[in-house]
Motif scaffolding. Sequence first.
Motif, PDB file in Angstrom:
ATOM      1  N   PRO A  48       3.393  11.626 -12.165  1.00  0.00           N
ATOM      2  CA  PRO A  48       2.138  12.305 -11.769  1.00  0.00           C
ATOM      3  C   PRO A  48       0.880  11.629 -12.298  1.00  0.00           C
ATOM      4  N   TRP A  49       0.984  10.873 -13.389  1.00  0.00           N
ATOM      5  CA  TRP A  49      -0.201  10.208 -13.937  1.00  0.00           C
ATOM      6  C   TRP A  49      -0.765   9.170 -12.975  1.00  0.00           C
ATOM      7  N   LEU A  50       0.081   8.553 -12.188  1.00  0.00           N
ATOM      8  CA  LEU A  50      -0.311   7.389 -11.385  1.00  0.00           C
ATOM      9  C   LEU A  50      -0.786   7.829 -10.007  1.00  0.00           C
ATOM     10  N   LEU A  51      -1.795   8.689  -9.974  1.00  0.00           N
ATOM     11  CA  LEU A  51      -2.418   9.115  -8.716  1.00  0.00           C
ATOM     12  C   LEU A  51      -3.646   8.238  -8.503  1.00  0.00           C
ATOM     13  N   LEU A  52      -3.638   7.428  -7.441  1.00  0.00           N
ATOM     14  CA  LEU A  52      -4.658   6.409  -7.206  1.00  0.00           C
ATOM     15  C   LEU A  52      -5.575   6.810  -6.067  1.00  0.00           C
ATOM     16  N   ARG A  56      -5.227   7.168 -19.008  1.00  0.00           N
ATOM     17  CA  ARG A  56      -6.549   7.670 -18.642  1.00  0.00           C
ATOM     18  C   ARG A  56      -7.081   7.018 -17.367  1.00  0.00           C
ATOM     19  N   ARG A  57      -6.849   5.731 -17.216  1.00  0.00           N
ATOM     20  CA  ARG A  57      -7.327   5.000 -16.038  1.00  0.00           C
ATOM     21  C   ARG A  57      -6.146   4.299 -15.403  1.00  0.00           C
ATOM     22  N   PRO A  58      -5.443   4.969 -14.492  1.00  0.00           N
ATOM     23  CA  PRO A  58      -4.196   4.410 -13.960  1.00  0.00           C
ATOM     24  C   PRO A  58      -4.388   3.060 -13.273  1.00  0.00           C
ATOM     25  N   ALA A  59      -5.487   2.879 -12.543  1.00  0.00           N
ATOM     26  CA  ALA A  59      -5.668   1.627 -11.807  1.00  0.00           C
ATOM     27  C   ALA A  59      -5.772   0.440 -12.751  1.00  0.00           C
ATOM     28  N   ALA A  60      -6.508   0.570 -13.851  1.00  0.00           N
ATOM     29  CA  ALA A  60      -6.624  -0.525 -14.817  1.00  0.00           C
ATOM     30  C   ALA A  60      -5.279  -0.805 -15.489  1.00  0.00           C
ATOM     31  N   PHE A  61      -4.541   0.256 -15.777  1.00  0.00           N
ATOM     32  CA  PHE A  61      -3.221   0.086 -16.398  1.00  0.00           C
ATOM     33  C   PHE A  61      -2.283  -0.672 -15.464  1.00  0.00           C
ATOM     34  N   LEU A  62      -2.253  -0.298 -14.184  1.00  0.00           N
ATOM     35  CA  LEU A  62      -1.359  -0.958 -13.236  1.00  0.00           C
ATOM     36  C   LEU A  62      -1.804  -2.390 -12.969  1.00  0.00           C
ATOM     37  N   ALA A  63      -3.114  -2.634 -12.919  1.00  0.00           N
ATOM     38  CA  ALA A  63      -3.598  -4.000 -12.700  1.00  0.00           C
ATOM     39  C   ALA A  63      -3.158  -4.919 -13.833  1.00  0.00           C
ATOM     40  N   HIS A  64      -3.201  -4.406 -15.055  1.00  0.00           N
ATOM     41  CA  HIS A  64      -2.751  -5.215 -16.191  1.00  0.00           C
ATOM     42  C   HIS A  64      -1.260  -5.520 -16.085  1.00  0.00           C
ATOM     43  N   ARG A  65      -0.470  -4.534 -15.700  1.00  0.00           N
ATOM     44  CA  ARG A  65       0.975  -4.772 -15.595  1.00  0.00           C
ATOM     45  C   ARG A  65       1.291  -5.738 -14.463  1.00  0.00           C
ATOM     46  N   THR A  75      -8.344   5.643  -2.907  1.00  0.00           N
ATOM     47  CA  THR A  75      -8.255   4.656  -1.830  1.00  0.00           C
ATOM     48  C   THR A  75      -8.760   3.297  -2.284  1.00  0.00           C
ATOM     49  N   GLY A  76      -9.867   3.295  -3.039  1.00  0.00           N
ATOM     50  CA  GLY A  76     -10.399   2.036  -3.530  1.00  0.00           C
ATOM     51  C   GLY A  76      -9.475   1.349  -4.523  1.00  0.00           C
ATOM     52  N   ASP A  77      -8.867   2.129  -5.417  1.00  0.00           N
ATOM     53  CA  ASP A  77      -7.926   1.545  -6.383  1.00  0.00           C
ATOM     54  C   ASP A  77      -6.691   0.977  -5.674  1.00  0.00           C
ATOM     55  N   THR A  78      -6.222   1.678  -4.652  1.00  0.00           N
ATOM     56  CA  THR A  78      -5.061   1.186  -3.906  1.00  0.00           C
ATOM     57  C   THR A  78      -5.371  -0.121  -3.199  1.00  0.00           C
ATOM     58  N   THR A 102       0.834  -1.212   0.000  1.00  0.00           N
ATOM     59  CA  THR A 102       0.000   0.000   0.000  1.00  0.00           C
ATOM     60  C   THR A 102       0.863   1.253   0.000  1.00  0.00           C
ATOM     61  N   ASP A 103       1.915   1.255   0.799  1.00  0.00           N
ATOM     62  CA  ASP A 103       2.809   2.418   0.839  1.00  0.00           C
ATOM     63  C   ASP A 103       3.488   2.634  -0.513  1.00  0.00           C
ATOM     64  N   LEU A 104       3.850   1.558  -1.191  1.00  0.00           N
ATOM     65  CA  LEU A 104       4.496   1.695  -2.501  1.00  0.00           C
ATOM     66  C   LEU A 104       3.534   2.296  -3.520  1.00  0.00           C
ATOM     67  N   LEU A 105       2.269   1.862  -3.507  1.00  0.00           N
ATOM     68  CA  LEU A 105       1.284   2.406  -4.451  1.00  0.00           C
ATOM     69  C   LEU A 105       0.970   3.861  -4.144  1.00  0.00           C
ATOM     70  N   ALA A 106       0.881   4.208  -2.879  1.00  0.00           N
ATOM     71  CA  ALA A 106       0.578   5.588  -2.513  1.00  0.00           C
ATOM     72  C   ALA A 106       1.693   6.551  -2.883  1.00  0.00           C
ATOM     73  N   ASP A 107       2.894   6.042  -3.080  1.00  0.00           N
ATOM     74  CA  ASP A 107       4.052   6.886  -3.407  1.00  0.00           C
ATOM     75  C   ASP A 107       4.332   6.959  -4.904  1.00  0.00           C
ATOM     76  N   LEU A 108       3.543   6.266  -5.730  1.00  0.00           N
ATOM     77  CA  LEU A 108       3.832   6.224  -7.165  1.00  0.00           C
ATOM     78  C   LEU A 108       3.696   7.593  -7.825  1.00  0.00           C
ATOM     79  N   HIS A 109       2.705   8.407  -7.379  1.00  0.00           N
ATOM     80  CA  HIS A 109       2.481   9.688  -8.062  1.00  0.00           C
ATOM     81  C   HIS A 109       3.637  10.653  -7.846  1.00  0.00           C
ATOM     82  N   ARG A 110       4.490  10.408  -6.856  1.00  0.00           N
ATOM     83  CA  ARG A 110       5.676  11.258  -6.684  1.00  0.00           C
ATOM     84  C   ARG A 110       6.710  10.990  -7.774  1.00  0.00           C
ATOM     85  N   HIS A 111       6.704   9.797  -8.325  1.00  0.00           N
ATOM     86  CA  HIS A 111       7.629   9.451  -9.399  1.00  0.00           C
ATOM     87  C   HIS A 111       7.001   9.655 -10.775  1.00  0.00           C
TER      88      HIS A 111
END
Length: 302
Positions: free
Chosen positions: A197-201, A240-249, A203-206, A186-195
């Motif tokens: 900006p597109w990957l701002l998630l 456009r949908r960061p959560a779906a993109f990350l889930a696929h990866r 609470t539900g997506d996280t 969870t901490d790793l996902l919450a910190d992604l937008h610092r690296h």
Amino acid sequence: MGTQNPSVPPRAQARLAGNKHPNRAHRTTGGLQHDNSRHTTRFTVIGNHLAQHRELSLLAIGLGTHLQSLPKGAPADIKSLAARFPEGTARIAAALRELETHGYLRRERVRTSTGRIVTRTTSCNQPMAARHPVEVPSRTAAEPQRQETCEESTPHRRCEKRARRKPLPAVPGPAHPAPALLQAATDLLADLHRHEPWLLLSTGDTAHLSPGVAAWLERDVPPAAVRRALTIDLPPEGVRRPAAFLAHRLADQLPPPPPFRAPAAPPPVRHPLQNCDGCDHAFRAPHPGRCRACRTDIQEAA
């Protein structure tokens, strides 16, 4: 009483209003003034519906004007625009979304002849003209005409469309979901937008993605390597949908389990030093007594 005053006008004169007052005819007022010259080359016609739009931000209006002035085939992705202007990728992406919302921009993903998926960007100078009217079937005379609201219709079409949002793809899960492992994910996902900006998630997506990240961490993948795998080689036009993109990866690039490693043999027991009761030499043993040489001598003597 029969004479009339010649200085009195026969009827009251109408009051001059506004700028027609003679004393106001040559007054200069503040505000914008124009010093225009007619363009003969290198000009673009921009509609006032864009230049004076009441809902678009100033950045979106300027970006829309710039896009309409570009030739066909010019790069219009976020990274190219960020390299051209001082605004960052986040602000340019927000302005592009504004233009897309109001119809001045269309972006669609298409597959080329080589199989590569690219984003095609289309700038619309008249959004209202580009929209095709939808034919509504005529009602019969006997059918009552009633305007439905979201409360009256069960459910309303627009509300139903919002409710039928495509669910996120499934993600792998850890074999042993320890609380500490899930918290690290969870901490790793919450910190992604610092690296990125597109990957701002949200609470539900996280919460949906954290088991997938935990599965990577459980397979001895360092957090830095997980972060790099999720943020590298993003589409140039953004996500456009960061959560779906990350889930696929997370599901598509899941690394294999680490190779089996047999547990290491325990180190040999090292007993403390003891003084031999026979020869007073030091030897290692769990308890005081005689060393091996003294014990051998006693056995031979017996």
